[in-house]
Design a protein around this motif. Sequence first.
Motif, PDB file in Angstrom:
ATOM      1  N   LEU A 179      10.210  95.883 -38.042  1.00 56.32           N
ATOM      2  CA  LEU A 179      11.436  95.512 -37.324  1.00 56.32           C
ATOM      3  C   LEU A 179      11.962  94.149 -37.780  1.00 56.32           C
ATOM      4  CD1 LEU A 179      10.438  96.688 -33.746  1.00 56.32           C
ATOM      5  CD2 LEU A 179      12.423  97.504 -35.032  1.00 56.32           C
ATOM      6  N   SER A 186      14.262  99.248 -41.777  1.00 59.71           N
ATOM      7  CA  SER A 186      13.346  99.856 -40.820  1.00 59.71           C
ATOM      8  C   SER A 186      13.835 101.205 -40.311  1.00 59.71           C
ATOM      9  CB  SER A 186      13.102  98.909 -39.641  1.00 59.71           C
ATOM     10  OG  SER A 186      14.313  98.566 -38.999  1.00 59.71           O
ATOM     11  N   LEU A 338      11.788  97.585 -30.256  1.00 62.21           N
ATOM     12  CA  LEU A 338      13.187  97.231 -30.489  1.00 62.21           C
ATOM     13  C   LEU A 338      13.893  96.957 -29.167  1.00 62.21           C
ATOM     14  CD1 LEU A 338      15.695  97.068 -32.367  1.00 62.21           C
ATOM     15  CD2 LEU A 338      15.990  99.522 -32.009  1.00 62.21           C
ATOM     16  N   HIS A 371      10.498  89.303 -31.225  1.00 56.21           N
ATOM     17  CA  HIS A 371       9.603  90.302 -31.801  1.00 56.21           C
ATOM     18  C   HIS A 371       8.167  89.771 -31.877  1.00 56.21           C
ATOM     19  CE1 HIS A 371      12.367  93.463 -32.680  1.00 56.21           C
ATOM     20  NE2 HIS A 371      13.084  92.779 -33.535  1.00 56.21           N
TER      21      HIS A 371
END
Length: 480
Positions: A179, A186, A338, A371
């Motif tokens: 990601l 991705s 995500l 992330h």
Amino acid sequence: MSSPLWRTKPIQSDFSSSSGLKRVLGRWQLIALGVGVTIGAGLFSLTGVAAGQNAGPGVTLSYIIAAITCGFAGLCYGELASMMPSGGSAYTYSYAAFGEIIAWMIGWDLVLEYTIGAAAVASSWSGYMTSLLSDWGIQIDPRLLAPPMTPVHLTDGTVVPAWFNAPAVFILIIVTALLMRGMSESTKINNVVVFLKIAVITLVTIACAKYINVSNYHPFVPQNQGEFGHFGFSGVMRAAGMAFFAYIGFDIISTTAQDSKNPAKDLPVAMIATLVICALVYAGFSLVLTGVVNYQELANDPSPVATVVNTAHAAWLHNFVKMGIAAGYISVLFGLLLGQARVFLVMSQDGLLPKVFSKLNPKTRTPWTSHAMFCVITSIFAAVLPIGELGSMTSIGTIFAFILVCIGVPVLRLRAPDAERRFKVPGGVIIPVLGVVFCGVSMASLDKMTWVRLLIWLALGLVVYACYGKKRSALSSVDK
């Protein structure tokens, strides 16, 4: 209202505005994202448990009921997504419809939903991948395959405590790194993974269908055993409530508005297409599963897919099944991780969370700090906690979001009647009302401990909001 708790966020319908994220997702990529997240743990583990403990063969009806209910909510998501280009899903819509405190609660709820879901999926992936590697002659130290202090047997027969679930951490790091490389690269990998997963599920369903024993369908809905949710109609509804976990994918689609090329048109289409595709897959597979294997044998079965393959004497499918499941879980993790970062990104942009969470990598234009943080937190949960029982908590969080979105449609029609709506739910308020009713019934069908966990988490969130977000909200400067 004058209280800052109820201040609402203005509706911004300019889809050309930039958030800094790259708009690379088209309609097919959004559908692949939704299907990839939706078809996963719900199919591979939930189906057998829901059939064996709650609905019997009627679990097929449970999936259909959940799909219809999600369809009502999906149409409402479509209208609100066509009005507001910001990511954040139900958080953003609630901010505009109900005010800051409700938006905070649902944003906090979504973060828990995605985090617990991702940790549970990573832990389950660990089991399937370990089994697949074992078939290939590759053995992993059992102390690296379970939460700390879990008794495990070494090859010499010694029983020792486990250290942590290493494969679960490994896959979370890999998907997070994917990601962080950027959405364009991705999503290409995710599309391939989703195709592989659908192909394997289709192959298993077709190969096992000829071994259906019609007698296993009688009774299709077993008689209630004197306890709510234990078979009968209440059992079908309890299983439908659990099945919301299986339909989480289209909710995550709405978090990608800032990554989408044409969110006003593509998001509603992708959400509905995801629901239709996944409902057909779930209904078809559950019908085959309960036709090949008697539902009573599935009550405590952690791997119903392997069970149906064994019963159908299709040993040649074993490796395909394990590879399909392993690949399937990767696409689920992709969507959940995500969604986590996108919700935190928008909440940070609104001032309710520190600005570090809206900081983008200059090269990849991804929220790399979010992330990285979620990778660490989710990895800790997956590595050290036995969290399989928290699947219902993910479901109740999803239903909570659906109810607010359904209510938000008529509220915003009254509050902002002239706002641009590139997609509008047909039939006036009928579909939003049906969505609230169906979701409410499913939510009420869940067990008490699930409600307790949700309330504790929301209470914790209110403390965080009072200590940080209330004073630092971007709207606080407007109030002054």
